[in-house]
Design a protein around this motif. Sequence first.
Motif, PDB file in Angstrom:
ATOM      1  N   THR A  75      40.354  37.042  47.214  1.00  0.00           N
ATOM      2  CA  THR A  75      40.744  35.809  46.515  1.00  0.00           C
ATOM      3  C   THR A  75      41.644  34.955  47.414  1.00  0.00           C
ATOM      4  O   THR A  75      41.506  33.736  47.466  1.00  0.00           O
ATOM      5  CB  THR A  75      41.477  36.166  45.203  1.00  0.00           C
ATOM      6  OG1 THR A  75      40.655  37.040  44.444  1.00  0.00           O
ATOM      7  CG2 THR A  75      41.768  34.922  44.382  1.00  0.00           C
ATOM      8  N   TYR A  98      43.581  34.199  37.132  1.00  0.00           N
ATOM      9  CA  TYR A  98      42.381  34.179  36.305  1.00  0.00           C
ATOM     10  C   TYR A  98      42.850  34.515  34.899  1.00  0.00           C
ATOM     11  O   TYR A  98      43.149  35.674  34.612  1.00  0.00           O
ATOM     12  CB  TYR A  98      41.362  35.201  36.790  1.00  0.00           C
ATOM     13  CG  TYR A  98      40.706  34.819  38.103  1.00  0.00           C
ATOM     14  CD1 TYR A  98      39.946  33.662  38.196  1.00  0.00           C
ATOM     15  CD2 TYR A  98      40.853  35.617  39.227  1.00  0.00           C
ATOM     16  CE1 TYR A  98      39.344  33.299  39.392  1.00  0.00           C
ATOM     17  CE2 TYR A  98      40.251  35.273  40.427  1.00  0.00           C
ATOM     18  CZ  TYR A  98      39.499  34.107  40.497  1.00  0.00           C
ATOM     19  OH  TYR A  98      38.904  33.752  41.675  1.00  0.00           O
ATOM     20  N   LEU A 143      45.655  37.087  34.419  1.00  0.00           N
ATOM     21  CA  LEU A 143      45.746  37.913  35.630  1.00  0.00           C
ATOM     22  C   LEU A 143      46.205  37.063  36.830  1.00  0.00           C
ATOM     23  O   LEU A 143      45.494  36.156  37.267  1.00  0.00           O
ATOM     24  CB  LEU A 143      44.372  38.523  35.919  1.00  0.00           C
ATOM     25  CG  LEU A 143      44.280  39.509  37.083  1.00  0.00           C
ATOM     26  CD1 LEU A 143      45.065  40.780  36.798  1.00  0.00           C
ATOM     27  CD2 LEU A 143      42.809  39.843  37.373  1.00  0.00           C
ATOM     28  N   PRO A 150      45.536  47.603  48.609  1.00  0.00           N
ATOM     29  CA  PRO A 150      44.573  48.426  47.863  1.00  0.00           C
ATOM     30  C   PRO A 150      43.477  47.587  47.210  1.00  0.00           C
ATOM     31  O   PRO A 150      43.590  46.361  47.138  1.00  0.00           O
ATOM     32  CB  PRO A 150      45.441  49.106  46.796  1.00  0.00           C
ATOM     33  CG  PRO A 150      46.679  48.298  46.714  1.00  0.00           C
ATOM     34  CD  PRO A 150      46.860  47.607  48.020  1.00  0.00           C
ATOM     35  N   ASN A 151      42.435  48.253  46.730  1.00  0.00           N
ATOM     36  CA  ASN A 151      41.347  47.550  46.047  1.00  0.00           C
ATOM     37  C   ASN A 151      41.910  46.710  44.904  1.00  0.00           C
ATOM     38  O   ASN A 151      42.764  47.165  44.155  1.00  0.00           O
ATOM     39  CB  ASN A 151      40.335  48.539  45.463  1.00  0.00           C
ATOM     40  CG  ASN A 151      39.525  49.212  46.550  1.00  0.00           C
ATOM     41  OD1 ASN A 151      39.333  48.640  47.621  1.00  0.00           O
ATOM     42  ND2 ASN A 151      39.080  50.423  46.279  1.00  0.00           N
ATOM     43  N   GLY A 152      41.411  45.489  44.805  1.00  0.00           N
ATOM     44  CA  GLY A 152      41.839  44.626  43.706  1.00  0.00           C
ATOM     45  C   GLY A 152      43.185  43.957  43.922  1.00  0.00           C
ATOM     46  O   GLY A 152      43.702  43.284  43.018  1.00  0.00           O
ATOM     47  N   ALA A 153      43.766  44.101  45.116  1.00  0.00           N
ATOM     48  CA  ALA A 153      45.089  43.511  45.379  1.00  0.00           C
ATOM     49  C   ALA A 153      45.033  41.988  45.462  1.00  0.00           C
ATOM     50  O   ALA A 153      46.064  41.318  45.341  1.00  0.00           O
ATOM     51  CB  ALA A 153      45.666  44.074  46.677  1.00  0.00           C
ATOM     52  N   GLU A 195      36.505  41.928  55.649  1.00  0.00           N
ATOM     53  CA  GLU A 195      35.915  43.271  55.779  1.00  0.00           C
ATOM     54  C   GLU A 195      34.720  43.315  56.728  1.00  0.00           C
ATOM     55  O   GLU A 195      33.605  43.708  56.330  1.00  0.00           O
ATOM     56  CB  GLU A 195      35.531  43.810  54.404  1.00  0.00           C
ATOM     57  CG  GLU A 195      36.751  44.026  53.523  1.00  0.00           C
ATOM     58  CD  GLU A 195      36.425  44.810  52.268  1.00  0.00           C
ATOM     59  OE1 GLU A 195      35.598  45.740  52.358  1.00  0.00           O
ATOM     60  OE2 GLU A 195      36.995  44.509  51.228  1.00  0.00           O
ATOM     61  N   VAL A 251      46.425  36.694  40.383  1.00  0.00           N
ATOM     62  CA  VAL A 251      45.738  37.329  41.513  1.00  0.00           C
ATOM     63  C   VAL A 251      46.414  36.984  42.844  1.00  0.00           C
ATOM     64  O   VAL A 251      46.396  37.771  43.785  1.00  0.00           O
ATOM     65  CB  VAL A 251      44.251  36.912  41.544  1.00  0.00           C
ATOM     66  CG1 VAL A 251      43.480  37.746  42.537  1.00  0.00           C
ATOM     67  CG2 VAL A 251      43.629  37.071  40.171  1.00  0.00           C
TER      68      VAL A 251
END
Length: 252
Positions: free
Chosen positions: A46, A15, A18, A39-42, A174, A20
């Motif tokens: 996506t 993005y 970034l 972890p969060n945002g890993a 999740e 991803v």
Amino acid sequence: MTDPLLSVQNLSKSYGALKVTQDVSLDVREGRVHAIIGPNGAGKTTLISQLSGQLRPDSGRVVYAGQDITRLDMAGRVRLGLARSFQLTTLLPSFSALENVALAVQAREGSSFRFLRPAATEQALNDQAMACLADVGLSDRAHRRAGSLSHGEKRQLELAIALATRPRLLLLDEPLAGTGHEEAAQLVDLFAKLKDRVTMVLIEHDMDAVFALADTVSVLVYGQIVASGSPSAVRADPAVRTAYLGEEAAPC
Ligand SMILES: Nc1ncnc2c1ncn2[C@@H]1O[C@H](COP(=O)(O)OP(=O)(O)OP(=O)(O)O)[C@@H](O)[C@H]1O
């Protein structure tokens, strides 16, 4: 060894600046549960969105059952048996649980009931939808409005809807998010039972669930796979401990 059911090859997505998904490769074998943790945002969601066809990768390939599906849209992937559940499923709250699943059965069957009379069509749809509800333990909730179900039951219903597409590979994003301890345990039991029938890619923060269900665990950090292997090998991997879990937070 047989070919993997799903082969992700050098997948990348950015993005802007970034990155991803960074050159991700992994194989998912038929009949297995392959967990992707990080972890969060890993970049887990996506990544799974690129497997389901919701997002296009910038480069790399997704091969499913020997077929390059990188350019195939989501509906085309569902038709091939690759379905996604959770985080995005929209239940129709004023429809009954049965009607929610029957709609998914109808979408799968297309016009294959066209030779039946309307009443027989409805019966056939309902029978198949009831079977999916039974699979997830919701038979006794069939005629309740979806909106009136508990959070855990809604998650079971989402799973029944995914099963209605007769998936060969289920992408689970999740599935335990927001569930209580007891509900989570019930869902884990359910996934354990489904292992015989469907291959699963599982994104989950609940490490107890991951280590109870997964045959293979891949660890994603900043869009890159830093480790992949059996749960015990990944748990013991020093790179995982430092990069993701942190020494003290390592699941043991
Ligand atoms: N549409 C988008 N545009 C820009 N950045 C995005 C977009 N979607 C996700 N990101 C960023 O990409 C990174 C990865 O997000 P992603 O949701 O895939 O991570 P995740 O591992 O699933 O996180 P979590 O565990 O918190 O759900 C994050 O930094 C996020 O802010």
